[in-house]
Design a protein around this motif. Sequence first.
Motif, PDB file in Angstrom:
ATOM      1  N   TYR A 103       1.454   1.921  28.446  1.00  0.00           N
ATOM      2  CA  TYR A 103       1.488   1.149  27.222  1.00  0.00           C
ATOM      3  C   TYR A 103       0.138   0.780  27.266  1.00  0.00           C
ATOM      4  CZ  TYR A 103       3.606  -2.489  24.553  1.00  0.00           C
ATOM      5  OH  TYR A 103       3.808  -3.299  23.036  1.00  0.00           O
ATOM      6  N   ASP A 104      -0.496  -0.314  25.936  1.00  0.00           N
ATOM      7  CA  ASP A 104      -1.576  -1.447  26.216  1.00  0.00           C
ATOM      8  C   ASP A 104      -0.636  -1.454  24.565  1.00  0.00           C
ATOM      9  OD1 ASP A 104      -2.671  -3.000  26.193  1.00  0.00           O
ATOM     10  OD2 ASP A 104      -4.827  -1.251  25.790  1.00  0.00           O
ATOM     11  N   SER A 105      -0.806  -3.120  24.980  1.00  0.00           N
ATOM     12  CA  SER A 105      -0.710  -4.288  23.872  1.00  0.00           C
ATOM     13  C   SER A 105      -1.772  -5.290  23.778  1.00  0.00           C
ATOM     14  CB  SER A 105       0.562  -4.668  23.192  1.00  0.00           C
ATOM     15  OG  SER A 105       0.907  -5.575  24.371  1.00  0.00           O
ATOM     16  N   PRO A 131      -0.906 -20.464  12.422  1.00  0.00           N
ATOM     17  CA  PRO A 131      -1.035 -18.665  12.108  1.00  0.00           C
ATOM     18  C   PRO A 131      -0.291 -17.949  14.164  1.00  0.00           C
ATOM     19  CG  PRO A 131      -2.892 -20.004  13.825  1.00  0.00           C
ATOM     20  CD  PRO A 131      -1.786 -21.073  13.396  1.00  0.00           C
ATOM     21  N   SER A 132       0.085 -16.977  13.559  1.00  0.00           N
ATOM     22  CA  SER A 132       1.246 -16.191  14.213  1.00  0.00           C
ATOM     23  C   SER A 132      -0.203 -15.040  15.230  1.00  0.00           C
ATOM     24  CB  SER A 132       1.637 -15.115  13.643  1.00  0.00           C
ATOM     25  OG  SER A 132       1.398 -14.080  12.407  1.00  0.00           O
ATOM     26  N   GLU A 133       0.848 -14.589  16.020  1.00  0.00           N
ATOM     27  CA  GLU A 133      -0.718 -13.787  16.783  1.00  0.00           C
ATOM     28  C   GLU A 133      -0.678 -11.853  16.679  1.00  0.00           C
ATOM     29  OE1 GLU A 133       1.552 -13.011  20.557  1.00  0.00           O
ATOM     30  OE2 GLU A 133       0.060 -11.834  21.341  1.00  0.00           O
ATOM     31  N   ILE A 139       1.359   1.145  16.613  1.00  0.00           N
ATOM     32  CA  ILE A 139       2.399   0.094  16.312  1.00  0.00           C
ATOM     33  C   ILE A 139       1.505  -0.911  15.783  1.00  0.00           C
ATOM     34  CG2 ILE A 139       4.682  -1.390  15.889  1.00  0.00           C
ATOM     35  CD1 ILE A 139       5.698   0.858  18.847  1.00  0.00           C
ATOM     36  N   TYR A 175      -1.563  -7.969  16.394  1.00  0.00           N
ATOM     37  CA  TYR A 175      -1.799  -7.139  18.150  1.00  0.00           C
ATOM     38  C   TYR A 175      -1.569  -5.567  17.966  1.00  0.00           C
ATOM     39  CZ  TYR A 175       2.784  -8.352  18.997  1.00  0.00           C
ATOM     40  OH  TYR A 175       3.917  -8.550  18.256  1.00  0.00           O
ATOM     41  N   THR A 176      -1.836  -4.699  18.071  1.00  0.00           N
ATOM     42  CA  THR A 176      -1.019  -3.231  18.245  1.00  0.00           C
ATOM     43  C   THR A 176      -0.763  -2.890  19.478  1.00  0.00           C
ATOM     44  OG1 THR A 176      -2.862  -3.196  16.494  1.00  0.00           O
ATOM     45  CG2 THR A 176      -2.861  -0.868  17.997  1.00  0.00           C
ATOM     46  N   GLU A 177       0.106  -2.142  19.417  1.00  0.00           N
ATOM     47  CA  GLU A 177       0.736  -1.793  20.466  1.00  0.00           C
ATOM     48  C   GLU A 177       0.599   0.065  20.464  1.00  0.00           C
ATOM     49  OE1 GLU A 177       5.635  -2.531  21.393  1.00  0.00           O
ATOM     50  OE2 GLU A 177       4.721  -2.817  19.537  1.00  0.00           O
ATOM     51  N   PHE A 178      -0.687   0.482  21.623  1.00  0.00           N
ATOM     52  CA  PHE A 178      -0.473   2.076  22.089  1.00  0.00           C
ATOM     53  C   PHE A 178       0.397   2.335  23.256  1.00  0.00           C
ATOM     54  CE2 PHE A 178      -4.341   4.881  23.035  1.00  0.00           C
ATOM     55  CZ  PHE A 178      -4.012   5.605  22.040  1.00  0.00           C
ATOM     56  N   THR A 211      -3.441 -19.583  18.364  1.00  0.00           N
ATOM     57  CA  THR A 211      -2.082 -18.965  18.102  1.00  0.00           C
ATOM     58  C   THR A 211      -1.276 -20.320  18.975  1.00  0.00           C
ATOM     59  OG1 THR A 211      -2.569 -17.000  17.472  1.00  0.00           O
ATOM     60  CG2 THR A 211      -0.331 -17.727  17.447  1.00  0.00           C
ATOM     61  N   TYR A 212      -1.269 -19.517  20.302  1.00  0.00           N
ATOM     62  CA  TYR A 212      -0.759 -19.970  21.281  1.00  0.00           C
ATOM     63  C   TYR A 212      -1.517 -21.427  22.039  1.00  0.00           C
ATOM     64  CZ  TYR A 212       1.675 -16.143  20.667  1.00  0.00           C
ATOM     65  OH  TYR A 212       1.934 -15.338  19.826  1.00  0.00           O
ATOM     66  N   HIS A 261       0.750  -4.527  14.227  1.00  0.00           N
ATOM     67  CA  HIS A 261       1.187  -6.068  14.744  1.00  0.00           C
ATOM     68  C   HIS A 261       0.149  -6.931  13.997  1.00  0.00           C
ATOM     69  CE1 HIS A 261       5.303  -4.936  16.092  1.00  0.00           C
ATOM     70  NE2 HIS A 261       4.438  -4.157  16.960  1.00  0.00           N
ATOM     71  N   GLN A 304       4.675   2.240  11.873  1.00  0.00           N
ATOM     72  CA  GLN A 304       4.315   2.785  13.406  1.00  0.00           C
ATOM     73  C   GLN A 304       3.927   4.156  13.102  1.00  0.00           C
ATOM     74  OE1 GLN A 304       7.647   2.820  16.452  1.00  0.00           O
ATOM     75  NE2 GLN A 304       7.585   4.940  16.602  1.00  0.00           N
TER      76      GLN A 304
END
Lengths: 640, 311
Positions: free
Chosen positions: A623-625, B200-202, B236, B204-207, A106-107, B238, B269
Motif C-alpha cells: 500500500y502506498d498513499s 487548501p485540502s490535501e 483511488i 493524494y492517490t492511494e495505490f 495544507t498542514y 483523492h 476507485q
Amino acid sequence: MKSFLHTLPRELDRNLAIVALALSVLGFLTLAITSSNTSNIIIIGFLGASFFVYLVLRPTIQPRNIQLLHSSEASEASEDVILAINISFLVLLFFSVFLIITRSDTYTRPVSFFVIAAILVGIIAAEILFSGKDTLSDYSILIKIILLGILLRWVSLVMFPSSVWFDPWYHKRIIETILSTSHIPQVGLQSYEKLPVYHVLISALSQFTGLNFKGSFLIFICPVIVIAQALLIFMIGNVFIPGKKIPLLASLLLMIGDYNISNGIIEFPNGFAIIFILAVIYINLKMQKFASVRWIVLAIIIMLTIILTHTLASMAMAILLLFFWLSSIIYRWLFWESEKRLIASLSLAMLFTITMFTWWMYASGHYIFIVKAITWAFQADNYFTEAPIKALEYISSVPILETLMDKLGFTVYFFFSSIGCLFLISPRSGSRISGFVYSFGSIVLAVIGFLGTVFNLLFIPTRWIFMSQMTLSIPAAIGICMITSRIMVNRRIWIACLVSGMAFFTISNTMANFDTPVLSPKMTIRVSLYSSELQSIDTITAYTKKTISVDQLAFAYIFNTKEEKIQLINKSLDSMDFTPLMGSVIILRKSIIDDPFYASSSIWRIYYDPRILLLNEGINCVYDSGSTMAYFRTKDDSIP
Amino acid sequence: MKQILRKVGDSIRNNRIFQSGRPIIQKMQKLELGLMVRFGLAIFLSAGILSMGKAMGIGQSSIIRIFFGIIFIGIFPGDAFLLVMFPRRKSLDPLERFIFTIIISVIIIALVGFLLNYTLWGITLESLLFATDIIIVICYAIFFFQRREIRKMEIKTEHETLGTRSIESKPKPSRKAVLSIAASLIGLIALILLIGLSGPSEKYTEFLILDDKNQLGIERNNFTLGETLPINLVVINHEGRTEIYYLFLIDNNNSITRIASVPLDDQKQWIQLFQIDLLETGENQVFKFVLYREGDVEPYRSLQIVISVYK
C-alpha cells in the motif's frame, strides 16, 4: 526572635525571594551536573534570574508602579489613536485569516502568521494601556482578547481533519457509544463512566446541533473555554487589583500562554474542567467580601461538576482550596489582621476533598491512582530517572540555542509570574489577603508541575503546568509592569512591545504549535493525523483482518475507532528488526521516517529508512498513499 | 437650597423618581413580558431543535440547527437557574451573569444527561430536551411567583439610593468605546471566514495490492513454476480532479510492462485483476508496480512484492 517575627511579614517577599534564589542556584547546579535535559536547566536558570531581578527591583517598587497604568500619569489616548489601534487590529486580524486560508501547504502555517498574531497581541496590549476607564472599552478589549484566543486555537483545529494528540480518540469513542446506545458505556472502574460531564455534554451538543465530536468541540467547547478563561481571569484580577488594566493584560497573557493554547486545542475533559476551577476561585475570592448562601450553593454545584469531570482537575481544586485556606490562616497570623473571612473555609475545602475521595472510592474507582502514586513514591529508584536512551540521545542532540528559543516564551512567562507572585505576597502590593492567597495557590500548582517534570513524576506534570499557567497570568501581568517600572519614556509602548515579543515565542514554540517548525524544527512533533493518513488507515483496515502494527499516534486512532487487533512497532523501530512483525500488516507513516515523533511517552527520531529495511527483509510493500505505506508478508513460508 | 433644587430638577429630567414611583404592577408587567419572551424563546428553540433533530438525525447539521442548539445549550438552562438564584438584577453584574449563565447551562445539560443515563429513556434528544425544558419551566415559574417580592425590594433599594446619593445621569458611552466595540464585532467575521474557508485540502492517490479474495497483500510467498499469481491492483483518486494514471510492472529481470492507463475521476476507485505468470524459478523474485500520473517524470507511487518460485 521577637524582632524577627515583627519584620517577617514586612520582609516576607524578600525572604522568600532569597530562599527561592538559593534553591534555584542549587537546582541549577544539580541539574547542570546530573541531567542532560537542557530545557529543565534553562527553566530553573530563568526562575533563579526572576528572584534575583525581584530582589534588585524591590527597594524601588511601589504600588503606584503597578497602578501607574491607570493613574493620571497614563493619560487616555486621543480618539485618533484608538481609531488607529482598532483599524490596525481589524486589518491584521483579517490578514492573519487570509494567510491561513491561502497557505500553500495544507498542514503548515506561514511563519508570517505568527508574526502577525504577535503584532495583534501587541496592538491589544496597546489598546489596554491607552484606553479609557469606561466599562464599554473594557468589554470591547475583552471581545478582542477572546477573538485572538479563538483564532490561535482554531487555526490548528481547522487545518487538521482529526483530533489533536492521543487522548481525544478515546473520548470520541465514549461519545459515539453514548450517541449510538443512549447510555454511557460501562467500561469498568477507573474509566470515564463515572466522570462523564464532558462526554455527556458533547453528546448533547451532537444531538442538538447535529455536529460530530470535532465540530462540537470547535464550535462550542473551544470558544466556551476561551470566553470563560478570558472573563474569569479578568474578574478574578478585578477582585484584588485596583483598576482594569492589569486584569485585562492578564486575560491577554492567558490567551497566549503556550500550555494554555495546547490544552485548548486538545479535545479532553481536563482542558474543559479548567473553567470550573476558575469559577470556583472567583466565587471564593468574591465570598471573602460578600459572602452569601447563594454563592456558596453555586460554588458547591460547580465543585461537584469538577468531581464528575476530571480527576486531575478535582485534585487541583482540592489542593487549591486547602492552600487557599492554609494561606489565609498564615496571612492572618503574619499580618495580625482580623480579616472578616478567609478565602475558602476549611469546611468547604474538606467538603470538596471528602466528596472527591468518596466518589473515587465508591463510584469511579480512581482512588487506585492515589494508591499507585504513593506506592511509586516509596520506590527510590524512580527518582531522577530519565527518559529512555533513544529519547535522551535525541533531546541532547538538539542544539542549546534551539532549545533556548523554544523555551524562551514559556520561561519568560514564568519569569514575570514569579516576580508578580512575590509582589502580591508583599504587603506593599495592597492586594491584602486575596492577592496573598491567590499567589500562594498559583505557586503551589506551578511547583507541582515543575517538580513533576524534573523528577519524572507520575501525575502528568504538563497538565499542572497548564493549570498554573492559567492562574499565574495575573502575577505575570504584574511582573511585566514591575519590570518596566523604571522606564520613564513611552512606557506603555515598551510594555506592548514586550508582550508582543513574548507572544511570538509563546505562540510559535513547540507546545503551542505542533504543525509549523518555527523556533525548533528538531522538537516540532505533529500530533494530529493528515487526511491521507486517516484515509490510508481506513482503506488498509477495510481490506485486512490481520493484526495491524503501527506507531503510537496511529495506534490511538485505530484502537479507538476500529475493531482490529493492533500492536506497536516501537520495539522493531528501535531494534531495526521487523521480522517479529511478520504476518501482521505494518503501517509506516512517512512522518515517523522524516521527523521526530512520540513513542513510549518520549520523543524519538530514527536515523535510518525502515522502508529499505523492510524491503530488504523481503516484506512486501502493498500500500502506498505518499504519506502512508503498508507492508505485509505472510508468515507461511512453506515451499509448495 | 440651590443644590437641592438642582437635584430635584435632575431627578425629574432623568425621570428616576417617577420611574421608581411607578406602581409595582407596572414594573411587574415589564418583568412578566421579559419572562414571557424568555419562555417563548426557550420553547421555540426546543421545538426547532426537536423537529430538525428528528428530520436530520445525528451527523447532519445546518447553520440554523447549530445556531438553535448552541443558543439553547449555552444560555437558557443557566439563565433560568440564575434568575432563581439571583433574581435581583443588581445582585450580579452583567459580566458575572453572562459567564455564569454559560457555565451553569453546560453544567445543567451535563448533569441532566448523567441522571438520564440511569433511566430507561437514556441520553436521547427527546429525553434531554424534555428534561431541560422542565427545569427551565420550573425555574421560570419560581421566578414568576417571586416577582412581587423582588420588585418590591428593587424599588425599595432605588428609593434608598435616591435618598443617599446625588443623582447622576447614566454616562453615555464614549465614541472611542463605541468604535472599539464596533471593531471587535467586525472581527467576528474574520473567525467565521476562517471556519467557512479553511484553506487548501490535501491531494493524494492511494495505490494498493489486493489478493484474489480482496485482502491486502498476497496470500503466499512461495509458488510453483507455471502457477499464476492473481492480484488486484487498486487506485483511488483523492486529487480533487480527474487524473490519468499509468501503471507499469517491472519484473525480476527489470523488464517493464505497461499494465494500464486509467483516467479516473476524483474520489473514484479503479480496480483490475492482473495475473503474473510465474515462468522462472528463483528465490526472492521482485515485482514492482509503479504508478505515474500524467505529466510526472518520477514514479508517483510504487509497490513491491517478493516471491519465490520453485519447481
